[in-house]
Design a protein around this motif. Structure first.
Motif, PDB file in Angstrom:
ATOM      1  N   VAL A  83      -7.765  -3.254   3.856  1.00 30.13           N
ATOM      2  CA  VAL A  83      -7.926  -3.874   2.445  1.00 30.13           C
ATOM      3  C   VAL A  83      -8.795  -5.370   2.825  1.00 30.13           C
ATOM      4  CG1 VAL A  83      -6.656  -5.397   0.874  1.00 30.13           C
ATOM      5  CG2 VAL A  83      -5.673  -3.209   1.394  1.00 30.13           C
ATOM      6  N   ASN A  88      -1.440  -1.581   5.608  1.00 33.05           N
ATOM      7  CA  ASN A  88      -2.133  -0.817   4.782  1.00 33.05           C
ATOM      8  C   ASN A  88      -2.561   0.530   5.643  1.00 33.05           C
ATOM      9  OD1 ASN A  88      -2.446  -2.766   2.791  1.00 33.05           O
ATOM     10  ND2 ASN A  88      -3.454  -4.056   4.145  1.00 33.05           N
ATOM     11  N   SER A 137       0.671  -1.230   0.006  1.00 31.94           N
ATOM     12  CA  SER A 137       0.208   0.050  -0.037  1.00 31.94           C
ATOM     13  C   SER A 137       0.883   1.366  -0.072  1.00 31.94           C
ATOM     14  CB  SER A 137      -0.985   0.191   0.996  1.00 31.94           C
ATOM     15  OG  SER A 137      -1.791  -1.086   0.801  1.00 31.94           O
ATOM     16  N   VAL A 149      -2.670  -3.506  -4.736  1.00 27.53           N
ATOM     17  CA  VAL A 149      -3.928  -3.156  -3.834  1.00 27.53           C
ATOM     18  C   VAL A 149      -3.375  -2.085  -2.825  1.00 27.53           C
ATOM     19  CG1 VAL A 149      -5.217  -4.464  -2.151  1.00 27.53           C
ATOM     20  CG2 VAL A 149      -4.478  -5.539  -4.019  1.00 27.53           C
TER      21      VAL A 149
END
Length: 409
Positions: free
Chosen positions: A84, A80, A11, A58
């Protein structure tokens, strides 16, 4: 066995930026190795996505949807900025042979089927593990079906004692959550080793050791159904089986503080004719000091002495619990509610508004109020009430299975 791949920090730390959240697709049946994760060109399996670095696309807020089929053995890590989600696509039941989130932050995993029986080779240890290898927080695993094998009806003592354990909520984590999963045919069901871990709404069915183990400060064990214990000391199994057990990893040093045990149902055996019946104790918190514990609104039906037992508790509250032993099932044992001691430091505890077949509340400073002897009618009413509360909060199923009906019937 398929290899496991560790993904690095994701991320924000990888520099990805986007105006809004994205959805990625992983579909074993029609995905390809050349896919880009889009709906038109999906990735093939989650294991392949991890191994080829696909999760680098992602970012926080994104969703990875998994289609029907086998997704391999998956191990990853990463932090992150926001959550997620890796989840089953609507109406699909993606499968894995093992899931490990070794460390990280802001992950949600939902709706997976995880079993060593689905892979090419078996393995020892936990089927699902998260937060064990590095600093971890805000990780949730929910709505998953986790099992060793589907049908353990032909297992003998050896198979029960050598079965995989279900879920490890690991020692390097804080504030991790296991929710609404069905965990079946295992050695240990769930081990909570992370501070402030939450274990709620799960069904732990058919196990040969402990259902849930609570070991660190601030943990919450609530609204779980724990049922059907297998094998005991007479069968050669030395483990002291408990529906929910609390202990210190470093026995004899320190304390455990602030554990809450609320609204759980513990049933030793649903079937009186069960083969290799284990002798199960209910809530067994034996290794204190246990400071500021709360044990409320649990319903326990076991065939051993310890229905609810706290040793060396200090400022504990035990309230509105129902503890029952069916006289036809237990021989001389009658499950009690008890404050006990090994270190002679128990003090300032309260037991009130409980029902049990026996009470043992003799430790100094114990306050007793309105504790009464349990009957079959009181037990049945308490069970019905507790079951309704759980279903109202989490639905009638966990991981796709009914909570108080044996799988396969």
């Amino acid at each position: 066995m398929r290899g496991t791949i560790l993904v690095g920090v994701l991320s924000v730390m990888l520099g990805w930026a986007s105006a809004g959240a994205s959805t990625f697709y992983v579909e074993p049946e029609k995905g390809t190795a050349e896919g880009d994760g889009s709906k038109g060109r999906p990735w093939k399996t989650l294991e392949e996505v991890v191994s080829k670095g696909g999760l680098k696309k992602v970012k926080g807020g994104d969703t990875v949807l998994l289609g029907e089929g086998f997704h391999g053995e998956v191990k990853f890590a990463g932090e992150n900025e926001s959550v997620v989600t890796i989840a089953a696509a609507e109406g699909k039941r993606p499968t894995l042979s093992r899931l490990t989130i070794s460390s990280g932050k802001n992950w949600m995993v939902k709706g997976l089927v995880v079993s060593p029986s689905l892979g090419k080779e078996g393995y020892k240890g936990n089927i699902v593990s998260f937060g064990e290898s590095g600093e971890s927080s805000k990780i949730t695993v929910e709505d998953c079906y986790i099992y060793t094998v589907e049908d353990a009806s032909k297992w003998e003592v050896k198979e029960w004692m050598e079965a995989n354990s279900g879920v490890n909520v690991g020692r390097k984590g804080k504030g991790l959550t296991l929710r609404n999963c069905f965990i079946r045919n295992t050695r240990f069901g769930v081990t909570l080793a992370a501070e402030e871990a939450v274990c709620e709404g799960n069904v732990i069915s058919d196990f040969s050791a402990d259902g849930i183990r609570a070991t660190k400060d601030g943990q919450v064990v609530q609204y779980n159904v724990i049922k059907n214990s297998y094998v005991s000391g007479g069968d050669g199994d030395a483990n002291h089986d408990d529906g929910i057990q609390c202990f210190l990893f470093n026995k004899g040093t320190g304390t455990v503080k602030g554990v809450k045990t609320v609204g759980n149902i513990i049933i030793a055996h649903e079937d009186a004719k069960q083969k290799w019946k284990g002798s199960l104790q209910g809530v067994g918190y034996f290794d204190g000091p246990l400071v500021d514990f709360v044990v409320t609104d649990n319903v326990v039906n076991v065939d051993a002495w310890h229905g609810i037992a706290l040793y060396d508790a200090q400022n504990a509250l035990v309230e509105r619990n129902v503890v029952w032993t069916d006289p036809a099932e237990a021989g001389k044992a009658r499950a009690w509610i008890m404050f006990g001691t090994k270190q002679k430091v128990a003090k300032d505890n309260v037991a009130k508004n409980n029902f049990a077949t026996k009470f043992n509340l003799k430790q100094p400073g114990t306050v007793e109020e309105k504790n009464e002897i349990c009957t079959a009618e009181i037990y049945e009413a308490g069970l019905k009430k507790a079951y309704k509360v759980i279903c109202d909060k989490f639905g009638e199923k966990a991981g796709g299975w009914e909570r108080l009906k044996r799988a396969g019937e």
